[in-house]
Design a protein around this motif. Structure first.
Motif, PDB file in Angstrom:
ATOM      1  N   ASP A 172      -7.581   1.746  -7.797  1.00 56.24           N
ATOM      2  CA  ASP A 172      -8.375   0.722  -9.411  1.00 56.24           C
ATOM      3  C   ASP A 172      -7.354  -0.693  -9.729  1.00 56.24           C
ATOM      4  OD1 ASP A 172     -11.133  -0.704 -10.250  1.00 56.24           O
ATOM      5  OD2 ASP A 172     -10.116   0.216 -11.850  1.00 56.24           O
ATOM      6  N   ALA A 173      -7.541  -1.528  -9.718  1.00 56.95           N
ATOM      7  CA  ALA A 173      -6.655  -2.403 -10.224  1.00 56.95           C
ATOM      8  C   ALA A 173      -6.721  -2.840 -12.093  1.00 56.95           C
ATOM      9  CB  ALA A 173      -6.544  -4.021  -9.620  1.00 56.95           C
ATOM     10  N   ALA A 174      -8.238  -3.069 -12.263  1.00 56.18           N
ATOM     11  CA  ALA A 174      -8.507  -2.936 -13.405  1.00 56.18           C
ATOM     12  C   ALA A 174      -8.140  -1.893 -13.811  1.00 56.18           C
ATOM     13  CB  ALA A 174      -9.446  -3.610 -13.799  1.00 56.18           C
ATOM     14  N   SER A 175      -8.360  -0.947 -13.842  1.00 63.29           N
ATOM     15  CA  SER A 175      -8.034   0.286 -14.718  1.00 63.29           C
ATOM     16  C   SER A 175      -7.181   0.757 -14.829  1.00 63.29           C
ATOM     17  CB  SER A 175      -8.837   1.139 -14.074  1.00 63.29           C
ATOM     18  OG  SER A 175      -8.288   2.328 -12.980  1.00 63.29           O
ATOM     19  N   ALA A 176      -5.810   0.069 -13.589  1.00 61.62           N
ATOM     20  CA  ALA A 176      -4.802   0.890 -14.136  1.00 61.62           C
ATOM     21  C   ALA A 176      -2.916  -0.538 -14.094  1.00 61.62           C
ATOM     22  CB  ALA A 176      -3.409   0.626 -12.061  1.00 61.62           C
ATOM     23  N   VAL A 177      -3.796  -1.735 -15.011  1.00 62.30           N
ATOM     24  CA  VAL A 177      -2.715  -2.662 -15.468  1.00 62.30           C
ATOM     25  C   VAL A 177      -3.345  -2.391 -17.136  1.00 62.30           C
ATOM     26  CG1 VAL A 177      -3.302  -4.789 -13.828  1.00 62.30           C
ATOM     27  CG2 VAL A 177      -4.900  -4.443 -15.844  1.00 62.30           C
ATOM     28  N   GLY A 178      -4.046  -1.981 -17.392  1.00 61.44           N
ATOM     29  CA  GLY A 178      -4.781  -1.412 -19.130  1.00 61.44           C
ATOM     30  C   GLY A 178      -3.235  -1.272 -19.496  1.00 61.44           C
ATOM     31  N   GLU A 179      -2.383   0.122 -19.646  1.00 59.83           N
ATOM     32  CA  GLU A 179      -1.586   0.473 -20.329  1.00 59.83           C
ATOM     33  C   GLU A 179      -0.304  -0.468 -19.741  1.00 59.83           C
ATOM     34  OE1 GLU A 179      -1.107   4.161 -20.731  1.00 59.83           O
ATOM     35  OE2 GLU A 179      -3.090   4.336 -21.916  1.00 59.83           O
ATOM     36  N   ALA A 180       0.059  -1.340 -18.284  1.00 62.23           N
ATOM     37  CA  ALA A 180       1.309  -1.874 -18.383  1.00 62.23           C
ATOM     38  C   ALA A 180       2.090  -2.949 -19.533  1.00 62.23           C
ATOM     39  CB  ALA A 180       1.174  -2.855 -16.980  1.00 62.23           C
ATOM     40  N   ASP A 181       3.310  -2.689 -19.530  1.00 61.06           N
ATOM     41  CA  ASP A 181       4.128  -4.002 -19.390  1.00 61.06           C
ATOM     42  C   ASP A 181       4.214  -5.038 -19.286  1.00 61.06           C
ATOM     43  OD1 ASP A 181       4.480  -2.056 -22.079  1.00 61.06           O
ATOM     44  OD2 ASP A 181       5.487  -1.456 -20.449  1.00 61.06           O
ATOM     45  N   ILE A 182       4.168  -5.065 -17.064  1.00 59.01           N
ATOM     46  CA  ILE A 182       4.778  -5.765 -16.426  1.00 59.01           C
ATOM     47  C   ILE A 182       3.408  -5.617 -15.357  1.00 59.01           C
ATOM     48  CG2 ILE A 182       6.366  -6.971 -14.583  1.00 59.01           C
ATOM     49  CD1 ILE A 182       8.477  -5.783 -17.184  1.00 59.01           C
ATOM     50  N   VAL A 183       3.084  -6.818 -15.022  1.00 55.73           N
ATOM     51  CA  VAL A 183       2.044  -6.204 -13.754  1.00 55.73           C
ATOM     52  C   VAL A 183       3.014  -7.078 -12.764  1.00 55.73           C
ATOM     53  CG1 VAL A 183      -0.321  -7.014 -12.648  1.00 55.73           C
ATOM     54  CG2 VAL A 183      -0.098  -5.945 -14.978  1.00 55.73           C
ATOM     55  N   CYS A 184       2.664  -7.027 -11.503  1.00 60.69           N
ATOM     56  CA  CYS A 184       3.398  -7.510  -9.522  1.00 60.69           C
ATOM     57  C   CYS A 184       2.113  -7.690  -9.233  1.00 60.69           C
ATOM     58  CB  CYS A 184       4.317  -7.418  -9.464  1.00 60.69           C
ATOM     59  SG  CYS A 184       5.803  -7.359 -10.265  1.00 60.69           S
ATOM     60  N   CYS A 185       1.871  -8.859  -8.719  1.00 58.95           N
ATOM     61  CA  CYS A 185       0.735  -9.142  -7.904  1.00 58.95           C
ATOM     62  C   CYS A 185       1.735  -9.731  -6.553  1.00 58.95           C
ATOM     63  CB  CYS A 185      -0.445 -10.115  -9.009  1.00 58.95           C
ATOM     64  SG  CYS A 185      -1.290  -9.664  -9.874  1.00 58.95           S
ATOM     65  N   ALA A 186       0.685  -8.687  -5.021  1.00 55.16           N
ATOM     66  CA  ALA A 186       1.592  -8.949  -4.293  1.00 55.16           C
ATOM     67  C   ALA A 186       0.290  -8.824  -3.808  1.00 55.16           C
ATOM     68  CB  ALA A 186       2.906  -8.151  -3.882  1.00 55.16           C
ATOM     69  N   THR A 187      -0.153  -9.290  -3.266  1.00 54.39           N
ATOM     70  CA  THR A 187      -2.058  -9.232  -2.378  1.00 54.39           C
ATOM     71  C   THR A 187      -1.751 -10.538  -2.040  1.00 54.39           C
ATOM     72  OG1 THR A 187      -3.884  -9.726  -3.397  1.00 54.39           O
ATOM     73  CG2 THR A 187      -2.476  -7.775  -4.438  1.00 54.39           C
ATOM     74  N   ASN A 188      -3.155 -10.589  -0.915  1.00 52.71           N
ATOM     75  CA  ASN A 188      -3.706 -11.548  -0.208  1.00 52.71           C
ATOM     76  C   ASN A 188      -5.188 -11.552  -0.811  1.00 52.71           C
ATOM     77  OD1 ASN A 188      -4.855  -9.318   1.430  1.00 52.71           O
ATOM     78  ND2 ASN A 188      -4.674 -10.271   2.932  1.00 52.71           N
ATOM     79  N   ALA A 189      -5.216 -11.527  -1.259  1.00 53.11           N
ATOM     80  CA  ALA A 189      -6.223 -11.643  -2.033  1.00 53.11           C
ATOM     81  C   ALA A 189      -7.280 -13.239  -2.227  1.00 53.11           C
ATOM     82  CB  ALA A 189      -6.222 -11.009  -4.037  1.00 53.11           C
TER      83      ALA A 189
END
Length: 299
Positions: A172-189
């Motif tokens: 689950d991306a939404a719950s996984a980004v909550g405490e991130a300093d950096i987020v990398c998105c590498a999808t075909n969404a």
């Protein structure tokens, strides 16, 4: 390059990726918008560097249902050399995309950032992590993928390279980004991966996956509340689904978009605690990687 607590730039990045984007902003390259066939399944990209009279042409096919997804060739030549360089397009694309994310992260992420959430465990994922780890040594890594087996496989692959980094996986991306300093998105969404409110107040986001107007990884609200750095304006306005969507929704204007070469040439402190780097990939990047290979392997 990053930002100190005083807001002054701290230069750390160097080498061809930085030189290439600074040169692109200065008009050193002749770079047509890439040819797109069958809605992105076939791409042709070219770049000519005026100062060295060297050029690169990349042709590839793209199919996310196969591994590797990218198949094709990169051809580099220079008027002063008899030999040309031919390289695998998939390998060059992965290297150059990782390299530019490293440059952007070094420019925009806080100096102490060490928690990365990677969304998308496909072929681009490993070099996204490696690039970020090079400029911001990671304390924590969360690998997110809708297929938990892919996420776990990538985590296992990267573990020996990230000694001392705590690695976990999630679906689950939404719950996984909550405490991130950096987020990398590498999808075909084709729709945003998470809502804007799921992110912390200060975060840097790299978005590399969406390269067609029909694709989208980021919500309008995030772009509206962030300092937005892009690779190249013409390419972004032609191909970036999230930027085009946000422009149409009046969430941002073209004046809000800052090219990476400009940001590297005349750095100023970001105007917000959230920063976004959006890239669709430009041919100059492939030229830069190919030139490095040519300098190493051609006489």
């Amino acid at each position: 390059m990053g930002w100190s607590s005083t807001g002054r730039p701290v230069v750390r990045s160097s080498g061809r990726p930085v030189e290439g984007f600074v040169g692109l902003a200065a008009g050193e390259f002749e770079m047509p918008t890439r040819a797109v066939l069958r809605d992105g399944q076939f791409l042709v990209m070219s770049a000519h560097h005026r100062a060295t009279a060297s050029a690169m042409i990349k042709t590839l096919s793209l199919n996310f249902d196969r591994a590797p997804a990218i198949a094709g060739t990169v051809v580099w030549s220079e008027t002063g050399r008899l030999d040309s360089l031919v390289a695998d397009a998939g390998t060059v694309t992965t290297l150059r995309t990782g390299a530019v994310v490293g440059v952007a992260t070094d420019l925009l992420a806080p100096a102490g950032a060490g928690r990365l959430t990677l969304i998308g465990a496909g072929g681009q994922g490993p070099d996204q992590v490696r690039a970020v780890h090079t400029v911001r040594p990671l304390r924590e890594l969360t690998v997110v993928d809708s297929d938990p087996r892919r996420a776990e496989a990538l985590a296992e692959q990267l573990a020996p390279e990230l000694n001392g980094t705590h690695i976990r996986t999630a679906t689950d991306a939404a719950s996984a980004v909550g405490e991130a300093d950096i987020v990398c998105c590498a999808t075909n969404a084709t729709s945003p991966l998470f809502p804007e409110q799921a992110l912390p107040a200060q975060v840097h986001v790299n978005a590399i996956g969406a390269f067609r107007p029909t694709m989208r990884e980021l919500p309008d609200e995030l772009l509206a509340s962030s300092t937005v750095i892009i690779d190249e304006l013409d390419a972004i306005l032609e191909e970036s689904g999230e930027i085009l969507h946000a422009l149409k929704a009046n969430a941002i204007t073209e004046d809000d978009l800052i090219e990476l070469g400009t940001a590297l040439s005349a750095p100023t402190a970001p105007g917000s605690k959230r920063t976004v780097f959006k890239t669709v990939g430009v041919a100059m990047q492939d030229w830069a990687i190919a030139r490095l290979l040519a300098d190493k392997f051609l006489p």
